[in-house]
Design an enzyme around this catalytic site. Structure first.
Site, short mmCIF file in Angstrom:
data_model
loop_
_atom_site.label_atom_id
_atom_site.label_comp_id
_atom_site.label_asym_id
_atom_site.label_seq_id
_atom_site.Cartn_x
_atom_site.Cartn_y
_atom_site.Cartn_z
N ALA A 295 9.36 2.45 7.01
CA ALA A 295 8.17 1.60 7.10
C ALA A 295 7.70 1.14 5.73
CB ALA A 295 7.05 2.33 7.82
N VAL A 296 7.16 -0.07 5.69
CA VAL A 296 6.46 -0.56 4.51
C VAL A 296 5.05 -0.90 4.98
CG1 VAL A 296 6.43 -2.26 2.65
CG2 VAL A 296 8.59 -1.67 3.73
N VAL A 297 4.05 -0.51 4.20
CA VAL A 297 2.67 -0.83 4.58
C VAL A 297 2.11 -1.81 3.56
CG1 VAL A 297 0.37 0.08 5.09
CG2 VAL A 297 2.40 1.43 5.68
N ASP B 45 2.68 16.03 11.24
CA ASP B 45 3.03 15.66 9.86
C ASP B 45 1.77 15.49 9.02
OD1 ASP B 45 4.93 15.24 7.88
OD2 ASP B 45 5.13 13.10 8.28
N LYS C 288 1.49 -2.17 8.96
CA LYS C 288 2.63 -1.24 8.86
C LYS C 288 3.85 -1.87 9.51
CE LYS C 288 4.09 3.54 9.67
NZ LYS C 288 3.73 4.89 10.15
N ARG D 129 5.04 3.07 1.21
CA ARG D 129 6.41 2.86 1.65
C ARG D 129 6.97 4.19 2.10
NH1 ARG D 129 10.40 -1.12 0.47
NH2 ARG D 129 8.92 -2.55 -0.49
N GLY D 130 7.57 4.20 3.26
CA GLY D 130 8.23 5.42 3.74
C GLY D 130 9.68 5.11 4.01
N LYS D 131 10.36 6.00 4.74
CA LYS D 131 11.78 5.82 5.00
C LYS D 131 12.04 4.57 5.84
CE LYS D 131 14.41 9.96 5.45
NZ LYS D 131 14.55 10.98 6.46
N LEU E 271 0.81 -1.22 0.00
CA LEU E 271 0.00 0.00 0.00
C LEU E 271 0.84 1.27 0.00
CD1 LEU E 271 -2.55 -1.15 2.71
CD2 LEU E 271 -3.07 -0.76 0.30
P1 ADP Z 1 5.46 6.45 6.90
O1 ADP Z 1 5.73 6.72 8.33
O2 ADP Z 1 6.48 5.59 6.27
O3 ADP Z 1 5.13 7.68 6.10
P2 ADP Z 1 2.61 5.84 6.82
O4 ADP Z 1 1.94 5.41 8.07
O5 ADP Z 1 2.38 7.25 6.38
O6 ADP Z 1 4.16 5.52 6.93
O7 ADP Z 1 2.20 4.85 5.64
C1 ADP Z 1 2.78 5.01 4.35
C2 ADP Z 1 1.69 4.93 3.30
O8 ADP Z 1 1.03 3.66 3.37
C3 ADP Z 1 0.58 5.97 3.46
O9 ADP Z 1 0.93 7.21 2.90
C4 ADP Z 1 -0.58 5.27 2.72
O10 ADP Z 1 -0.42 5.40 1.34
C5 ADP Z 1 -0.35 3.80 3.09
N1 ADP Z 1 -1.13 3.46 4.29
C6 ADP Z 1 -0.77 3.66 5.58
N2 ADP Z 1 -1.71 3.25 6.44
C7 ADP Z 1 -2.73 2.79 5.69
C8 ADP Z 1 -4.03 2.24 6.00
N3 ADP Z 1 -4.45 2.12 7.27
N4 ADP Z 1 -4.83 1.88 4.97
C9 ADP Z 1 -4.42 2.02 3.69
N5 ADP Z 1 -3.21 2.53 3.34
C10 ADP Z 1 -2.37 2.90 4.32
MG MG Z 2 3.48 8.94 6.06
#
Ligand code: ADP
Ligand code: MG
Length: 290
Positions: free
Chosen positions: A42-44, A153, A59, A38-40, A36
Site C-alpha cells: 500500500a501507498v498512502v 497489528d 490508501k 508506504r507499506g508492502k 504519507l
Molecule cells: P500498511 O498496510 O501498508 O502498513 P497503513 O494503513 O499502516 O498501511 O498506512 C501506512 C502509513 O501511512 C501509516 O503508518 C501512516 O504513516 C500513514 N497513514 C495511514 N493512514 C493514514 C491516515 N488516515 N492519516 C495520515 N496518515 C496515514
Molecule cells: Mg501499517
C-alpha cells in the site's frame, strides 16, 4: 481462545461492504498533495477534497500481490472499517475508488503522524500526555473487542495522532490483518510484525516468545515506577492471565495527576527515508498546551 466468525468462509475474511466502490477517476474529486506512508502493498497519499478543501488520506491498496488476486483482502479491510464506524479512536472510511491496479480507500486524515516518531527520539512527551494517549488507546481497543474485532497489528506505526501542536488524539489505522471473531472456527494464523511477534532472527524470536524484558533501573531510568508496573502487567505471556483493555484502564498510573509544569514543545516530524510525510504544523510558541 476466541474463535473466528465462520460465516465469513474458511479464510475468515468479511465479504460484505456497504461503501460503494467508485470506478470513475478519483482526481475529479480529490487532488493528491503528498505522500504519507508506504507499506508492502500500500501507498498512502495525502489528498484534498476539491469541493471542500478538506484533507483525507488515500490508501492505495494493490489488488494483485505476489501474482495473486487479493481483492478479497481489500474488501475485508473495508468491511472491518465499516464495522468499527462507531469507534471514535479508529479512522473513518469516507469513500472508495477502484482502478485497474488498486482499490483506494479515502480515510479520515490524521495530521499528527505516527506515535512511532515519539518512540525513538530524544524528546519525551510529558508523562501526563502519555497517559492520556494510552487511555485513548485502551478505549479504542476495548471498543474494537466489544465488536469482536481484533486488530492483530497494533504498533506505533499504526497509531496516529490527529494533530501535533497542540498534541491531538489518537487514531488507529491499518486493519489489513484485523479479524472478526465469532462462534465457529479458530484463529490460528501467525499474524503481525516481526519485531512484535518474533521472526527468523533467533534472538528477537526468543525475546518475544519468552517475554525476556530487561526491567533494570538502568534501562528504565527515565520511566516512573507506576509506568514500569503498568508495562509488567501488559507483558504477560498467557492470554488468560493478561489484563484486558478494560482492566488496564483501572491502573493507577493512568489516573495519576501530573502537575502542568512542562509545556509541550511543538516538534517537526522526523524526515524519513521515503521523504517528508506531512507538512509541519506552524510552530507557534503560544500554542503550547498540556
Ligand atoms: P500498511 O498496510 O501498508 O502498513 P497503513 O494503513 O499502516 O498501511 O498506512 C501506512 C502509513 O501511512 C501509516 O503508518 C501512516 O504513516 C500513514 N497513514 C495511514 N493512514 C493514514 C491516515 N488516515 N492519516 C495520515 N496518515 C496515514
Ligand atoms: Mg501499517
Amino acid at each position: 481462545r476466541r474463535r473466528l466468525d465462520n460465516r465469513n468462509g474458511p479464510t475468515g475474511l468479511l465479504g460484505e461492504i456497504q461503501t460503494l466502490i467508485n470506478t470513475e477517476p478519483m482526481d475529479s474529486m480529490y487532488e493528491i498533495t503528498g505522500e504519507l506512508g508506504r507499506g508492502k502493498f500500500a501507498v498512502v497519499k495525502r489528498c484534498m477534497e476539491k469541493a471542500t478543501g478538506k484533507m483525507f488520506a488515500a490508501k492505495f491498496l494493490r489488488k494483485r500481490r505476489q501474482g495473486r488476486d487479493c481483492r478479497a483482502e481489500v474488501v475485508h479491510e473495508m468491511a472491518v472499517l465499516e464495522a468499527t464506524r462507531n469507534n471514535p479512536r479508529v479512522v473513518n472510511l469516507q469513500a472508495a475508488y477502484e482502478t485497474d491496479h488498486d482499490i483506494i480507500l479515502l480515510l479520515e486524515y490524521a495530521a499528527g503522524g505516527e506515535i512511532f516518531d515519539y518512540c525513538d527520539c530524544d524528546e519525551l512527551l510529558p508523562e501526563g500526555q502519555i497517559t492520556r494517549l494510552i487511555r485513548q488507546m485502551l478505549e479504542g481497543v476495548h471498543l474494537l473487542h466489544q465488536t469482536s474485532v481484533v486488530h492483530l497489528d497494533l504498533k506505533p506505526q499504526n497509531i496516529l495522532l490527529t494533530s501535533l501542536a497542540p498534541l491531538g488524539d489518537i487514531k488507529i489505522v491499518d486493519f489489513g490483518l484485523a479479524r472478526k471473531l465469532g462462534t465457529v472456527g479458530e484463529l490460528r494464523e501467525i499474524l503481525g510484525t516481526p519485531e512484535y511477534v518474533g521472526d527468523d532472527k533467533q534472538e528477537t524470536y526468543l525475546n518475544v516468545s519468552q517475554v525476556n524484558v530487561d526491567y533494570s533501573q538502568e534501562a528504565f531510568s527515565r520511566v516512573s515506577e507506576l509506568a514500569v508496573d503498568f508495562i509488567r502487567k501488559l507483558l504477560v505471556k498467557t492470554p488468560e492471565d493478561r489484563s484486558s483493555a478494560a482492566d488496564c484502564m483501572t491502573h493507577p498510573w493512568l489516573w495519576h495527576q501530573y502537575p502542568i509544569t512542562e509545556p509541550i514543545t511543538p516538534r517537526t516530524p522526523r524526515e524519513r527515508s521515503s521523504g517528508n510525510k506531512w507538512a509541519a504544523p506552524p510552530e507557534d510558541p503560544e500554542d503550547k498546551e498540556n
